[in-house]
Motif scaffolding. Structure first.
Motif, PDB file in Angstrom:
ATOM      1  N   PHE A 462       0.853  -1.332  -0.034  1.00  0.00           N
ATOM      2  CA  PHE A 462      -0.002   0.224  -0.092  1.00  0.00           C
ATOM      3  C   PHE A 462       0.816   1.344   0.124  1.00  0.00           C
ATOM      4  CE2 PHE A 462      -3.576  -2.445   1.779  1.00  0.00           C
ATOM      5  CZ  PHE A 462      -4.399  -2.347   0.827  1.00  0.00           C
ATOM      6  N   ARG A 463       1.864   1.303   0.967  1.00  0.00           N
ATOM      7  CA  ARG A 463       2.670   2.445   0.727  1.00  0.00           C
ATOM      8  C   ARG A 463       3.399   2.777  -0.513  1.00  0.00           C
ATOM      9  NH1 ARG A 463       5.830   5.134   5.550  1.00  0.00           N
ATOM     10  NH2 ARG A 463       6.759   6.829   4.467  1.00  0.00           N
ATOM     11  N   HIS A 464       3.902   1.557  -1.042  1.00  0.00           N
ATOM     12  CA  HIS A 464       4.570   1.828  -2.463  1.00  0.00           C
ATOM     13  C   HIS A 464       3.276   2.310  -3.613  1.00  0.00           C
ATOM     14  CE1 HIS A 464       7.873  -1.370  -1.730  1.00  0.00           C
ATOM     15  NE2 HIS A 464       7.960  -0.210  -1.250  1.00  0.00           N
ATOM     16  N   ALA A 465       2.119   1.864  -3.388  1.00  0.00           N
ATOM     17  CA  ALA A 465       1.144   2.290  -4.380  1.00  0.00           C
ATOM     18  C   ALA A 465       0.837   3.836  -3.893  1.00  0.00           C
ATOM     19  CB  ALA A 465      -0.068   1.473  -4.078  1.00  0.00           C
ATOM     20  N   PHE A 466       0.826   4.208  -2.655  1.00  0.00           N
ATOM     21  CA  PHE A 466       0.367   5.554  -2.393  1.00  0.00           C
ATOM     22  C   PHE A 466       1.358   6.666  -2.808  1.00  0.00           C
ATOM     23  CE2 PHE A 466      -1.905   3.969   1.540  1.00  0.00           C
ATOM     24  CZ  PHE A 466      -3.261   3.363   0.508  1.00  0.00           C
ATOM     25  N   GLU A 467       2.517   6.099  -2.854  1.00  0.00           N
ATOM     26  CA  GLU A 467       3.835   7.166  -2.932  1.00  0.00           C
ATOM     27  C   GLU A 467       4.139   7.106  -4.506  1.00  0.00           C
ATOM     28  OE1 GLU A 467       6.945   6.278  -0.462  1.00  0.00           O
ATOM     29  OE2 GLU A 467       5.695   7.209   1.237  1.00  0.00           O
TER      30      GLU A 467
END
Length: 705
Positions: A462-467
């Motif tokens: 999720f963090r990768h996707a958000f950033e």
């Protein structure tokens, strides 16, 4: 054709934030389907007017009752319909006449049962749409909005423990399943914002409900339980809106197997669709797919803590060497890095505890009980010295011993205070009170460390996707690209001409209709050559001996032409023969396969995999919905298990990944531009040459609708 509805789910408002509610089929008996909603609304403190509709009573559960909906002398926002199936149509027509903003149908006995039920469902849906009344259901279990005091349901599951206020929003097509999740959330002390069950989705569907929940400011994590998708564009728009708002979406898809798909069809009359394709859609849209109820709840719980690891490196601390080994295995299986601690950090740990295993996992043994001051330095070396984004500390049953754990607690508290930007887990057997205390400090608490590691993996994704940067624009289709026409099957020569016109490189080739013409073309292209029979009626040429490799002379060309014509006549009499294809024999490179298939739900889907055994036996392929840009193509390529072949193995040079990315994006743009005329494209093999030397389509087939 999709029923027009707002992409932000505005029609759903009345089901989750109603200003007033009427119940058609209201009962004075609080245990009946028509009685429970009134009881729950009053117990939850719903502030709007409640209008029971029951022609046989003047008062229902202490509230004034009305003989008909029209008799209510005020505006009605939401109507709950709890009457037998045969009476639902009249109730929906009454809603239309009253001008209500939503009708929720509890009743079952419609498309999920038989054709007669399907026909009745179509009639109530038509009546709702004609009257401009959003319809939820039929066969739904209701809606919840804890902040609004809305418990509009007939379930008995919330009597003892109603939902808690929180940040997790839930949308479920299955009513009973959705209620089960709500009860589980209450058991695990997970707070909910709003929940909605869609049932048969005859009008308002899950994607429209999801769009509304995504826009809700009180919802920070979204859970969806999906059987079938009715409106793919709206669902994908909701997924992308959630990503932009940094709201994790976790999906449990029902109907994964053939048996499950049949069950889904009979349950809510939904087509489950291809599971492989749905899996690819979720990956492409950065949605986490859970495969069990436990995993769904674990990931939602972890996301609700609002700490997303800064990287995929996980530090492991354990009082058991055996569990440390297990955690390392599980972390790697979840795609996390179990990196070795730097030498200096290992030295510090060894100095503090000489017999500790200090690499990662860090085995502190039972000494941590008698030396609780070791907790802080151990975490410090992992999180600061090693730069780990998350840490899992396994302390078994120690948390159940108040005296022992009381000595450890201040040190755990200090760690959490000093590392508020990391995701910290205590894997422990703990009482509800201790769990709550630890969560208040900033820890996630899991009994099973393996479940914790799987949840951490989801958080990293999720963090990768958000950033990540917004999706790139797919390439434009060249103005001279040849269009696919309805009702055509294109042979290899025609297919490659079409691909070439779309900017996809192909091996040099020519079509000959006589032996002499074949000789002329062979000398122009150069040896060695491949010769193939060309016919729209012969799709698998190798099965009839219709491919000749390593043709090296003019004489072999003449003989090869005659051989291919003879084999076609023998094995495929009556086939339309366009001629013999002479093509450059590509030497070296890595064989891959590119393809396009039209999915009945999501449209053109591009496939990629490595050739040979990887695709034929291992089924090592991945999909993406067309069109897409370079970053998505690269992510797609790196998903296949055989990706190492493209990086170069056993002394082979790395393949030209950039050329492969370009081919995939151009193929995706071309496929999307063909609309519903295209059925499939098969490019097999597509040879990727060493870096800097490009890639070429060697064989291809295109089929239209």
């Amino acid at each position: 054709m999709f029923h027009p509805a707002s992409t932000d789910g505005a029609r759903v408002r009345a089901f989750l934030k109603p200003r007033s509610i009427a119940i058609i089929g209201a009962s004075a008996d609080e245990t009946k389907i028509g009685g429970r909603p009134i009881r729950y609304l009053r117990l939850a403190g719903y502030q709007g007017p409640i209008y029971p509709i029951n022609p046989g009573r003047e008062v229902v559960q202490g509230l004034k009752s009305y003989p008909t909906l029209q008799a209510v002398d005020a505006e009605v926002d939401l109507v709950v319909i709890a009457v037998p199936a045969q009476d639902v149509l009249a109730a929906v027509e009454a809603c239309a006449a009253k001008g209500v903003n939503g009708a929720m149908v509890f009743s079952s006995g419609f498309a999920e049962v038989d054709e007669a039920g399907r026909a009745l469902q179509a009639r109530i849906t038509e009546a709702a749409r004609k009257g401009n009344v959003p319809l939820l259901g039929p066969n739904c279990a209701g809606t919840f909005n804890v902040r609004e005091g809305l418990l509009a349901t007939f379930t008995s599951g919330i009597i003892d423990k109603p939902p808690r206020i929180g940040s997790i929003g839930m949308v479920s097509q299955s009513g009973a399943f959705g209620i089960h999740m709500i009860v589980l959330a209450a058991e695990r002390e997970l707070g909910l914002s709003m929940c909605l069950t869609t049932g048969n989705q005859s009008d308002v569907d899950l994607s429209e409900a999801l769009a509304y929940v995504v826009e809700d400011p009180e919802t920070e994590v979204i859970v969806a339980i999906i059987e079938g998708v009715i409106n793919p564009p709206r669902l994908l728009a909701a997924f992308e809106a959630a990503r932009r708002k940094r709201k994790p979406v976790i999906v449990l898809k029902l109907g994964r197997s053939e048996a499950g798909a049949r069950a889904a069809a009979s349950h809510t009359a939904s087509l489950a669709g291809s599971d492989e394709i749905f899996d690819a859609i979720l990956r492409q849209n950065n949605v986490y797919r859970a495969h069990s109820i436990e995993e769904l709840m674990d990931v939602a719980y972890a996301c609700s803590l609002k700490r997303f690891p800064i990287n995929d490196k996980v530090g492991l601390i354990t009082v058991s060497g055996g569990v440390g080994i297990l955690m390392a295995d599980q972390a790697e299986a979840a795609g996390l890095q179990v990196a070795e601690l730097p030498a200096e950090s290992q030295r510090v740990i060894k100095e503090l505890l000489p017999f500790a295993a200090a690499r990662n996992p860090v085995d502190v043994t039972a000494q941590v009980i008698t030396h609780p001051q070791l907790i802080g330095p151990m975490f410090e070396q992992l999180l600061t010295g090693g730069g780990f984004g998350s840490a899992v500390c396994f302390i078994t049953h120690i948390a159940r011993n108040k005296d022992l754990f009381g000595k450890l607690l201040p040190h755990f508290e200090e760690v959490a205070r000093n590392h508020a930007d990391r995701f910290l887990v205590l894997s422990a057997l703990a009482s509800p009170e201790t769990r709550k205390h630890l969560e208040g400090m900033g820890y996630a608490v899991f009994e099973d460390p393996g479940r914790a590691l799987k949840a951490i993996s989801a958080l990293v994704k999720f963090r990768h996707a958000f950033e990540a940067a917004p999706p790139e624009t797919p390439p434009a289709v060249p103005s001279g690209a040849l269009a696919v026409r309805h009702g055509h099957t294109y042979d290899e020569f025609q297919a490659k001409k079409m691909l070439l016109s779309a900017g996809i490189p192909c091996a040099a080739e020519s079509l000959a209709t006589s032996a002499q013409a074949a000789v002329v073309e062979a000398e122009r292209i150069g040896f060695p050559l491949v010769m193939k029979i060309v016919s729209p009626d012969i799709q698998h040429k190798s099965e009839i001996g219709g491919v000749l490799l390593n043709v090296r002379s003019v004489q072999e060309v003449r003989e090869g032409y005659a051989t291919l014509m003879d084999r076609a006549e023998t094995h495929a009499p009556g086939a339309r023969i366009a001629g013999v294809l002479l093509a450059q024999q590509v030497q070296g490179g890595v064989e891959t396969i590119l393809g396009v298939m039209r999915d009945p739900v999501y449209g053109p889907m591009v496939m990629f995999g490595l050739g040979g055994v990887f695709v034929e036996v291992l089924k090592d392929v991945t999909f993406r919905r067309a069109p897409f840009g370079p970053s998505e193509a690269r992510r797609m390529i790196r998903e296949v298990k055989g990706y190492a072949m493209l990086q170069g193995v056993r002394g082979a040079p790395p393949a030209d990944e950039d050329a492969l990315v370009q081919a995939l994006t151009r193929l995706s743009a071309y496929a999307a531009a063909q609309g519903d005329a295209l059925e499939s494209i098969d490019v097999n093999p597509f040879i990727v040459m060493p870096k800097g030397r490009g890639a070429l389509a060697v064989d291809a087939l295109i089929q239209s609708n």
